[in-house]
Design a protein around this motif. Structure first.
Motif, short mmCIF file in Angstrom:
data_model
loop_
_atom_site.label_atom_id
_atom_site.label_comp_id
_atom_site.label_asym_id
_atom_site.label_seq_id
_atom_site.Cartn_x
_atom_site.Cartn_y
_atom_site.Cartn_z
N TRP A 196 2.04 5.79 6.81
CA TRP A 196 1.75 5.24 5.49
C TRP A 196 1.32 6.38 4.56
N VAL A 197 2.19 6.77 3.64
CA VAL A 197 1.83 7.78 2.66
C VAL A 197 0.74 7.22 1.75
N LYS A 198 -0.35 7.97 1.61
CA LYS A 198 -1.52 7.53 0.85
C LYS A 198 -2.03 6.18 1.36
N GLY A 199 -1.94 6.03 2.68
CA GLY A 199 -2.32 4.75 3.29
C GLY A 199 -3.79 4.42 3.16
N ASP A 200 -4.64 5.46 3.02
CA ASP A 200 -6.08 5.19 2.91
C ASP A 200 -6.43 4.48 1.60
N ALA A 201 -5.53 4.52 0.62
CA ALA A 201 -5.75 3.79 -0.63
C ALA A 201 -4.95 2.49 -0.66
#
Length: 287
Positions: free
Chosen positions: A211-216
């Motif tokens: 997940w690219v930029k999954g933490d957001a």
């Protein structure tokens, strides 16, 4: 490695060798892992058995890292399993009205909010594991591989703990595990599926997703980002207490002007990453 109290498995482990494509590699320094898993709560929220739709009942494991860019100290990786109703896209607001309602990408939160969320994530997560990959291992395998290694060991530790305790807790009920492992970034680590298969977890039952930029984007990855970031900050504060002249509490090991001046004035610490160009250059200048 495991200690069980009231169906909560306490996880403490030290990894000194790692299996990479069938070869055991001796690590320059041990990787330390800690965490816990509430098996009873997991069985309550994810009553997976052979008669159910595995996709609908899949548990989601969010995985993230902190500390790839600094010149100093460990890279920390965490994996987290949130309660089923809390695990989902942040934009859908599954955390609304929960103790984790402000949870998002740790980089978008103040340090005060991250510190507030850290014990709450540990308290309310069904399970989590945090890994500390020391600078010596980063120098040994490079920062990308050290990060992938951290994601690998956190994921496998959670899955292994699940597999070893589910059969006892399920009390003879047929139990199939299906997990979606959501890695922050654009790639997934290579898991040791042969080892997992020996524990009863088939490769087809573990769906790894990058997940690219999954933490957001996803609450479970955001939870892992809080655990990774705050646990790393704790290490930085401990180093700051040992070496106050370096100002580590302020720059957290990142290559700020103040940090570079401290290296020039006081030298390279054992916790510095010698494979990183600014540290390597500083060592050359000191010779």
């Amino acid at each position: 490695m495991y200690r069980t109290e009231n169906h909560i498995v306490q996880i403490e482990s030290t990894i000194e060798k790692i299996d990479i494509k069938g070869q055991y590699i001796q690590l320059a320094e041990p990787i330390r892992l800690s965490g816990q898993l509430n098996i009873a709560e997991l069985l309550t929220q994810y009553p997976i058995n052979t008669t159910q739709d595995l996709q609908q009942s899949a548990l989601q494991i969010g995985v993230d890292e902190a500390g790839r860019g600094p010149l100093l100290g460990s890279v920390n990786v965490a994996a987290a399993i949130l309660p089923r109703a809390w695990s989902g896209l942040i934009e859908m607001q599954p955390l609304k009205g929960t103790p984790l309602s402000i949870l998002t990408d740790s980089k978008q939160l103040s340090e005060k909010k991250r510190d507030m969320l850290y014990p709450l994530v540990q308290q309310h997560a069904i399970g989590y594991v945090i890994a500390d990959i020391p600078a010596a291992v980063i120098d040994q395998v490079n920062i990308l591989q050290a990060t992938m290694l951290g994601m690998h060991v956190c994921t496998e530790m959670l899955l292994e703990t699940l597999a070893r305790h589910l059969s006892d807790m399920a009390k003879g009920t047929p139990y199939q595990l299906h997990a979606e492992v959501l890695f922050d970034g654009n790639r997934c680590p290579d898991l040791n599926y042969a080892s997992l298969n020996q524990l009863g977890i088939a490769e087809s039952a573990v769906d790894c997703q990058a997940w690219v930029k999954g933490d957001a984007r996803h609450t479970s990855i955001a939870a892992a980002s809080i655990l990774a970031k705050v646990s790393r900050d704790k290490v930085m504060y401990a180093l700051d207490a040992e070496h106050p002249e370096y100002g580590i509490a302020k720059h957290k090991g990142y290559p700020t002007r103040a940090h570079m001046e401290a290296i020039e004035n006081y030298g390279v610490l054992s916790a510095h990453r010698r494979s990183f160009a600014p540290v390597r250059k500083a060592l050359e200048n000191q010779r």
